[in-house]
Design an enzyme around this catalytic site. Structure first.
Site, PDB file in Angstrom:
ATOM      1  N   TRP A  18       0.720  -1.097  -0.005  1.00 29.83           N
ATOM      2  CA  TRP A  18       0.136   0.040  -0.225  1.00 29.83           C
ATOM      3  C   TRP A  18       0.710   1.089   0.104  1.00 29.83           C
ATOM      4  O   TRP A  18       2.068   1.079   0.404  1.00 29.83           O
ATOM      5  CB  TRP A  18      -0.964   0.008   1.137  1.00 29.83           C
ATOM      6  N   ASP A  78       0.637  11.090   0.175  1.00 29.21           N
ATOM      7  CA  ASP A  78      -0.533  12.067   0.547  1.00 29.21           C
ATOM      8  C   ASP A  78      -1.724  11.636   0.661  1.00 29.21           C
ATOM      9  O   ASP A  78      -2.053  10.498   0.637  1.00 29.21           O
ATOM     10  CB  ASP A  78      -0.601  12.981  -1.056  1.00 29.21           C
ATOM     11  N   GLU A 122     -18.497   7.818  -3.879  1.00 34.72           N
ATOM     12  CA  GLU A 122     -17.415   8.659  -4.008  1.00 34.72           C
ATOM     13  C   GLU A 122     -17.242   9.719  -4.980  1.00 34.72           C
ATOM     14  O   GLU A 122     -16.954  10.837  -4.681  1.00 34.72           O
ATOM     15  CB  GLU A 122     -16.150   7.572  -3.919  1.00 34.72           C
ATOM     16  N   GLU A 180      -3.277   8.973  -1.612  1.00 34.45           N
ATOM     17  CA  GLU A 180      -2.493   7.632  -1.415  1.00 34.45           C
ATOM     18  C   GLU A 180      -1.686   7.317  -2.795  1.00 34.45           C
ATOM     19  O   GLU A 180      -1.393   6.443  -2.878  1.00 34.45           O
ATOM     20  CB  GLU A 180      -3.485   6.186  -1.342  1.00 34.45           C
ATOM     21  N   GLU A 181      -1.269   8.361  -3.329  1.00 35.99           N
ATOM     22  CA  GLU A 181      -0.502   8.285  -4.848  1.00 35.99           C
ATOM     23  C   GLU A 181       0.747   8.589  -4.620  1.00 35.99           C
ATOM     24  O   GLU A 181       1.600   8.306  -5.549  1.00 35.99           O
ATOM     25  CB  GLU A 181      -1.217   8.835  -5.811  1.00 35.99           C
TER      26      GLU A 181
HETATM   27  C1  NOJ Z   1      -6.157   3.338  -4.146  1.00 34.64           C
HETATM   28  C2  NOJ Z   1      -6.410   4.849  -3.478  1.00 34.64           C
HETATM   29  O1  NOJ Z   1      -7.518   4.532  -2.419  1.00 34.64           O
HETATM   30  C3  NOJ Z   1      -6.634   5.710  -4.305  1.00 34.64           C
HETATM   31  O2  NOJ Z   1      -6.661   7.049  -3.970  1.00 34.64           O
HETATM   32  C4  NOJ Z   1      -5.918   5.837  -5.535  1.00 34.64           C
HETATM   33  O3  NOJ Z   1      -5.969   6.716  -6.409  1.00 34.64           O
HETATM   34  C5  NOJ Z   1      -5.785   4.317  -6.324  1.00 34.64           C
HETATM   35  N1  NOJ Z   1      -5.193   3.529  -5.165  1.00 34.64           N
HETATM   36  C6  NOJ Z   1      -4.521   4.353  -7.313  1.00 34.64           C
HETATM   37  O4  NOJ Z   1      -3.286   4.498  -6.777  1.00 34.64           O
HETATM   38  C1  NOJ Z   2      -9.404   6.779  -1.602  1.00 38.71           C
HETATM   39  C2  NOJ Z   2      -9.068   8.204  -1.190  1.00 38.71           C
HETATM   40  O1  NOJ Z   2      -8.304   8.803  -2.327  1.00 38.71           O
HETATM   41  C3  NOJ Z   2      -8.599   8.411   0.109  1.00 38.71           C
HETATM   42  O2  NOJ Z   2      -8.258   9.732   0.627  1.00 38.71           O
HETATM   43  C4  NOJ Z   2      -9.477   7.598   1.058  1.00 38.71           C
HETATM   44  O3  NOJ Z   2      -8.857   7.555   2.306  1.00 38.71           O
HETATM   45  C5  NOJ Z   2      -9.662   6.229   0.339  1.00 38.71           C
HETATM   46  N1  NOJ Z   2      -9.903   6.191  -0.808  1.00 38.71           N
HETATM   47  C6  NOJ Z   2     -10.837   5.703   1.600  1.00 38.71           C
HETATM   48  O4  NOJ Z   2     -11.924   6.189   1.485  1.00 38.71           O
END
Ligand code: NOJ
Ligand code: NOJ
Length: 492
Positions: free
Chosen positions: A144, A200, A425, A203-204
């Protein structure tokens, strides 16, 4: 029976005086209907009694009941903490005892979660910034984007918000014995690691994120104030907060926006990361301070305009002129799930603007300068640099126009909310249809805080007014403090 022509006339009479303003009657009705749906949506996703999250432990916030495509059946510290921040504000407003029981189970749950060994580490070795866990509170051990260093800060902010409420009621014991040990671990984490890279909020991106810095700064400032109120201190908060504040300023771009991330990721750097940061940093006592990126600060307003304009290329936004609200995503280069607008990023723009109007009204004036001029011109063509007192024509015209713009963002959310009121979302950039995780807890929480802002219910001050001095030289510093398992969970 009124004729068609009469109705048309009536409509133009009603609409004309507020030209450019959205139909607030429709929006009023939508929000009245949506609020109970949103609170129910939040509660359904919190264990152990949430109706949509069987298996989730007590006080654990599940991001969404969706178990595939995408699988969001986990608890993220960020989503959970922001959700509880909203719940705590709602509890303080309504006094709903059921919410207080949940708040206590959240804090107790986090005390235990802090001690769960995970791929980011243990309690004192970095584990507090693990982004997500299984809903039974066991560690998630697959690959992750970790660590995510906003989590501990946001959790501290939620804990401090409830602690402030208890102190006001004279309850020092629960604050000192139960909340502080949890908060203190998170403050130690932030003080030690804030200057290091991490992932960030989306999560990227591995780097330094504006949202993360803003969250960390706030946590240390209010954590230190809380410590002082209960006869303790947080010297590391005091030494590190000004340095974070210094770093925050360094992300400003002369084109008029805040860089979302300091990272080599080939993006323009404009994104709603910064808008969510501004509403999270809001302190109703801090005026329009630039250093803490207050919603009505010149920098935050200029940033908002440029960020909003960066999303005008979505098909559902086509034909909507500059100065009017559109659907917003995370950042325009986004490709996740196809790269679409999100509900919670669109409500964030509305929330920033409601807070801005509330602050101007509170301080009794609006200041327009070179940095914010382009924003103001969009909503009020005659805008010019200067100070406008509350009794001026300009003040009335601008606050009316900015409120209308805020309503416009919520009207976008209204337009793309499906008939049953559920909030996923995302929604399609071409057809506006709900997409990605259904019943996203954070979407519901974001709707609730935006509506509260519209209703003039403002969150408590967190001490930003005493945190505006910026050191002349920035340092990527660090201070190591204590970590200790928070064992006391017996609420007095
Ligand atoms: C899962 C993350 O929750 C999401 O924010 C991200 O864009 C995708 N992975 C792709 O990395
Ligand atoms: C993807 C989002 O980018 C992230 O900010 C969030 O924590 C997860 N989804 C779970 O909702």
């Amino acid at each position: 029976m009124p004729s068609k022509m009469y109705l048309g006339l009536l409509a133009s009479v009603l609409v004309l005086p507020a030209l450019g303003q959205s139909n607030s009657t429709g929006l009023d009705a939508y929000l009245e209907a949506e609020e109970p749906i949103a609170i129910a949506g939040v509660l359904a996703n919190i264990g152990s009694s949430g109706s949509k999250v069987e298996g989730a432990a007590d006080g654990i916030v599940v991001a969404s009941p969706s178990k595939s495509d995408p699988d969001y059946f986990y608890t993220w510290t960020r989503d959970a903490s922001l959700t509880f921040k909203a719940i705590i504000e709602r509890f303080i407003d309504t006094g709903d005892a059921e919410l207080e029981t949940l708040i206590r189970s959240f804090i107790t749950g986090q005390a235990a979660l802090q001690g769960v060994e995970n791929p980011s580490g243990g309690l004192a070795t970095g584990g507090l910034a693990e982004p997500k866990f299984h809903v039974d509170m066991s560690a998630f051990t697959e690959a992750w984007g970790r660590p995510q260093r906003d989590g501990p800060a946001l959790r501290a902010t939620a804990g401090v918000a409830y602690a402030r409420y208890l102190l006001e009621k004279g309850d020092t014991a629960n604050v000192k014995d139960i909340i502080w040990p949890v908060v203190n671990n998170d403050l130690s984490y932030v003080s030690e690691y804030w200057s290091q890279q991490g992932f960030d909020l989306w999560e990227e991106v591995q780097g330094i994120s504006f949202f993360t810095l803003i969250s960390q700064h706030r946590a240390l400032v209010e954590g230190s104030a809380l410590a002082a109120e209960i006869g303790l201190d947080c010297p590391n908060c005091d030494s590190q907060a000004p340095q974070i504040r210094c770093k925050i300023q360094s992300l400003w771009q002369d084109e008029g926006f805040m860089l979302s991330d300091v990272a080599n990721n080939g993006r323009t750097g404009k994104g709603t990361n910064t808008v969510i940061a501004s509403i999270h940093s809001f302190d109703p006592a801090a005026g329009c301070d630039d250093a803490t990126f207050q919603p009505c600060s010149s920098k935050a307003l200029s940033n908002l305009k440029l960020v909003v304009d960066s999303f005008r290329t979505y098909e559902i936004n086509s034909g909507i002129p500059e100065g009017e609200a559109v659907a917003l995503g995370r950042y325009i280069e986004d490709v996740y799930m196809g790269g679409h607008p999100w509900y919670l990023t669109t409500t964030a723009a509305a929330e920033q603007l409601y807070y801005a109007v509330a602050t101007w009204t509170k301080v009794g004036s609006i200041t327009i300068d070179d940095v914010s001029l382009a924003f103001f011109k969009d909503v009020y063509a005659d805008a010019a640099a200067g100070d406008y007192a509350a009794d001026s024509e300009e003040f009335t015209a601008i606050t009316t126009a900015v409120t209308a713009l805020a309503d416009g963002f919520l009207a976008v959310v209204m337009e793309y909310t499906p008939e049953d009121g559920s909030l996923a979302e995302q929604f399609g950039k071409s057809d506006g249809k709900p997409l990605s995780a259904k019943d996203l807890t954070w979407s519901y929480a974001a709707l609730l805080t935006a509506k509260a802002a519209r209703d003039g219910k403002l969150p408590a001050s967190w001490g930003a007014d005493k945190a505006t001095d910026v050191p002349t030289a920035c340092e990527d510093s660090s201070a190591t403090g204590a970590y200790a398992t928070a064992t006391n969970t017996a609420w007095a």
